[in-house]
Design a protein around this motif. Structure first.
Motif, PDB file in Angstrom:
ATOM      1  N   VAL A  33     146.660  90.274  48.147  1.00 32.45           N
ATOM      2  CA  VAL A  33     146.821  89.215  49.247  1.00 32.45           C
ATOM      3  C   VAL A  33     145.663  89.276  50.281  1.00 32.45           C
ATOM      4  CG1 VAL A  33     147.999  88.319  51.367  1.00 32.45           C
ATOM      5  CG2 VAL A  33     149.216  88.950  48.952  1.00 32.45           C
ATOM      6  N   ARG A  34     145.463  90.647  50.593  1.00 37.80           N
ATOM      7  CA  ARG A  34     144.305  90.592  51.541  1.00 37.80           C
ATOM      8  C   ARG A  34     142.995  90.220  50.701  1.00 37.80           C
ATOM      9  NH1 ARG A  34     142.139  93.389  56.002  1.00 37.80           N
ATOM     10  NH2 ARG A  34     140.272  92.492  56.356  1.00 37.80           N
ATOM     11  N   ARG A  35     142.757  90.778  49.656  1.00 35.02           N
ATOM     12  CA  ARG A  35     141.634  90.136  48.913  1.00 35.02           C
ATOM     13  C   ARG A  35     141.701  88.625  48.639  1.00 35.02           C
ATOM     14  NH1 ARG A  35     136.963  92.469  48.430  1.00 35.02           N
ATOM     15  NH2 ARG A  35     136.748  92.286  46.069  1.00 35.02           N
ATOM     16  N   GLY A  36     142.616  88.096  48.359  1.00 31.58           N
ATOM     17  CA  GLY A  36     142.708  86.698  48.117  1.00 31.58           C
ATOM     18  C   GLY A  36     142.508  85.966  49.501  1.00 31.58           C
ATOM     19  N   ARG A  37     142.409  86.491  50.680  1.00 36.04           N
ATOM     20  CA  ARG A  37     141.945  85.887  51.654  1.00 36.04           C
ATOM     21  C   ARG A  37     140.701  86.501  52.234  1.00 36.04           C
ATOM     22  NH1 ARG A  37     147.773  87.099  55.289  1.00 36.04           N
ATOM     23  NH2 ARG A  37     148.953  85.544  54.120  1.00 36.04           N
ATOM     24  N   GLY A  38     139.870  87.034  51.369  1.00 43.70           N
ATOM     25  CA  GLY A  38     138.444  87.118  51.486  1.00 43.70           C
ATOM     26  C   GLY A  38     138.241  88.550  52.260  1.00 43.70           C
ATOM     27  N   GLY A  39     139.394  89.401  52.402  1.00 47.02           N
ATOM     28  CA  GLY A  39     139.184  90.743  53.035  1.00 47.02           C
ATOM     29  C   GLY A  39     138.388  91.749  52.146  1.00 47.02           C
ATOM     30  N   ALA A  40     137.477  92.710  52.671  1.00 47.16           N
ATOM     31  CA  ALA A  40     137.003  93.641  52.159  1.00 47.16           C
ATOM     32  C   ALA A  40     137.657  94.541  51.390  1.00 47.16           C
ATOM     33  CB  ALA A  40     135.958  94.634  53.020  1.00 47.16           C
ATOM     34  N   LEU A  41     137.465  95.024  50.154  1.00 49.69           N
ATOM     35  CA  LEU A  41     138.206  95.951  49.232  1.00 49.69           C
ATOM     36  C   LEU A  41     138.701  97.095  50.014  1.00 49.69           C
ATOM     37  CD1 LEU A  41     139.601  96.169  46.547  1.00 49.69           C
ATOM     38  CD2 LEU A  41     137.519  97.127  45.687  1.00 49.69           C
ATOM     39  N   ALA A  42     137.740  97.873  50.705  1.00 52.93           N
ATOM     40  CA  ALA A  42     138.187  98.951  51.452  1.00 52.93           C
ATOM     41  C   ALA A  42     139.208  98.785  52.459  1.00 52.93           C
ATOM     42  CB  ALA A  42     136.846  99.446  51.976  1.00 52.93           C
ATOM     43  N   ASP A  43     139.058  97.819  53.176  1.00 55.87           N
ATOM     44  CA  ASP A  43     139.920  97.223  54.243  1.00 55.87           C
ATOM     45  C   ASP A  43     141.288  96.948  53.401  1.00 55.87           C
ATOM     46  OD1 ASP A  43     138.308  97.888  56.259  1.00 55.87           O
ATOM     47  OD2 ASP A  43     137.465  95.962  56.079  1.00 55.87           O
ATOM     48  N   ALA A  44     141.120  96.202  52.409  1.00 54.77           N
ATOM     49  CA  ALA A  44     142.563  95.874  51.951  1.00 54.77           C
ATOM     50  C   ALA A  44     143.350  97.005  51.265  1.00 54.77           C
ATOM     51  CB  ALA A  44     142.184  94.917  50.468  1.00 54.77           C
ATOM     52  N   SER A  45     142.506  97.825  50.947  1.00 52.28           N
ATOM     53  CA  SER A  45     143.242  99.160  50.561  1.00 52.28           C
ATOM     54  C   SER A  45     143.803 100.038  51.574  1.00 52.28           C
ATOM     55  CB  SER A  45     142.414 100.308  49.793  1.00 52.28           C
ATOM     56  OG  SER A  45     142.982 101.370  49.295  1.00 52.28           O
ATOM     57  N   LEU A  46     143.334 100.006  52.827  1.00 54.95           N
ATOM     58  CA  LEU A  46     144.142 100.705  53.928  1.00 54.95           C
ATOM     59  C   LEU A  46     145.203  99.646  54.418  1.00 54.95           C
ATOM     60  CD1 LEU A  46     140.735 101.428  55.937  1.00 54.95           C
ATOM     61  CD2 LEU A  46     142.240 103.143  54.811  1.00 54.95           C
ATOM     62  N   GLU A  47     145.139  98.514  54.240  1.00 55.50           N
ATOM     63  CA  GLU A  47     146.191  97.697  54.573  1.00 55.50           C
ATOM     64  C   GLU A  47     147.514  98.143  53.596  1.00 55.50           C
ATOM     65  OE1 GLU A  47     145.980  93.587  55.419  1.00 55.50           O
ATOM     66  OE2 GLU A  47     144.204  94.019  57.013  1.00 55.50           O
ATOM     67  N   GLY A  48     146.913  98.217  52.213  1.00 54.99           N
ATOM     68  CA  GLY A  48     148.194  98.389  51.415  1.00 54.99           C
ATOM     69  C   GLY A  48     148.767  99.705  51.715  1.00 54.99           C
ATOM     70  N   LEU A  49     147.892 100.615  52.073  1.00 58.06           N
ATOM     71  CA  LEU A  49     148.449 101.971  52.326  1.00 58.06           C
ATOM     72  C   LEU A  49     149.350 101.762  53.609  1.00 58.06           C
ATOM     73  CD1 LEU A  49     148.239 104.526  50.932  1.00 58.06           C
ATOM     74  CD2 LEU A  49     146.210 105.261  52.420  1.00 58.06           C
ATOM     75  N   ASN A  50     149.089 101.169  54.566  1.00 58.28           N
ATOM     76  CA  ASN A  50     149.892 100.949  55.852  1.00 58.28           C
ATOM     77  C   ASN A  50     151.286 100.614  55.265  1.00 58.28           C
ATOM     78  OD1 ASN A  50     147.550 101.504  57.519  1.00 58.28           O
ATOM     79  ND2 ASN A  50     147.129  99.540  57.848  1.00 58.28           N
TER      80      ASN A  50
END
Length: 312
Positions: free
Chosen positions: A83-100
């Motif tokens: 979802v984060r990548r689909g909204r244009g977020g950076a992959l590293a930040d998307a991984s951190l949000e997924g971990l959250n």
């Protein structure tokens, strides 16, 4: 309820101690950074090595439980990243949000909570979830972050950089060495085991105090919409998905289902916060997710434990 307050509130108090130390100037701006480095390079590797080195593979052979908890956390992580990548977020930040949204605080809360709620027999499944969380899920997240910070190069260059970085990462190297030791080494002698225990015991409180120090440095509010979604996924989405997998897919016994769901409902651990600091990414979202989920989990875990004890 008394057990939950005696377990969760001291954890929150350690975060508060770190915040107070920064607020009153007892520790300077570099305090959070240096304490986090201790956790990442010394305390947490000792804990991960010890867990893997002392693991009994025959006791850990519970594929249904592994599937229910592992798929539950993995699917929540993958969906959040997508979802984060689909909204244009950076992959590293998307991984951190997924971990959250998927990283359960098994090490700090899971062991004492399940011991009190389900008895000593629950320690083996808790150990399984600890390995799945701090080794497998965290390892995947680190790999994705490494891929994210390496974006822009050629395929071979990225693969080489990621591979070298992973080989030098102490939080991935330590459990790998621990697993090898468990297979080929003798039981840990008393002296080295005591050394590892002392070092590993410092990881949890230092990580929580470092989190409080970081919060004391914050000058802006975390992104509330994204934060609320991550907390909802962690406290509601992950346990609900884990229950569905345990009950409908793997047909686990009631007690094992209860343990899997309660562990899935634990608040976000300090792993995402440590990882964000390690890679110098925005850490306010991780800090907010840990705080909010820890406070709210007092209610959600109370409800779950009470319900499982009633129906059980």
């Amino acid at each position: 309820m008394a057990v939950l307050f005696s377990i969760v509130l001291p954890i929150f108090a350690l975060i508060g101690v770190g915040w107070l130390a920064r607020y009153f100037g007892w520790m300077g701006p570099a305090g959070a950074y240096e304490m986090n480095r201790f956790v990442v390079y010394l305390g947490m590797p000792a804990l991960l090595f010890q867990i893997m080195a002392k693991a009994s593979w025959s006791q850990l052979d519970q594929p249904g439980f592994i599937g229910a908890f592992g798929l539950g956390s993995g699917l929540i992580y993958a969906a959040t990243v997508a979802v984060r990548r689909g909204r244009g977020g950076a992959l590293a930040d998307a991984s951190l949000e997924g971990l959250n949204a998927a990283y359960a605080n098994v090490g700090f809360i899971g062991f004492p909570l399940c011991l009190a709620a389900f008895g000593p027999s629950s320690m083996t499944p808790v150990t399984i979830t600890s390995i799945l969380t701090v080794c497998v899920l965290f390892g995947i997240a680190v790999t994705v972050v490494e891929l994210g910070v390496s974006e822009g190069g050629g395929g071979w260059k990225i693969a080489r950089k990621v591979g070298l970085s992973l080989l030098k990462n102490p939080m991935l190297l330590a459990p790998l060495l621990g697993a090898l030791y468990a297979d080929f080494g003798p039981p840990l002698p008393e002296g080295p085991n005591r050394f590892l225990t002392l070092l590993a015991s410092a990881a949890s409180p230092c990580a929580l105090v470092a989190l409080g120090l970081f919060i004391g440095e914050l000058r802006s509010r975390p992104p509330l919409p994204a934060l609320s979604a991550q907390v909802a996924l962690k406290l509601i989405g992950q346990p609900a998905l884990t229950w569905a997998l345990a009950h409908w897919v793997f047909a686990l016994p009631p007690t094992m289902t209860a343990i899997a769901v309660v562990l899935a409902a634990l608040p976000t651990g300090t792993g995402p916060f440590m990882l964000a600091n390690m890679y110098q990414r925005e850490a306010s979202g991780s800090a907010g997710s840990i705080l909010a989920s820890t406070i709210l989990s007092i209610i959600t875990i109370s409800v779950l434990v009470t319900w499982f004890r009633t129906v059980g």
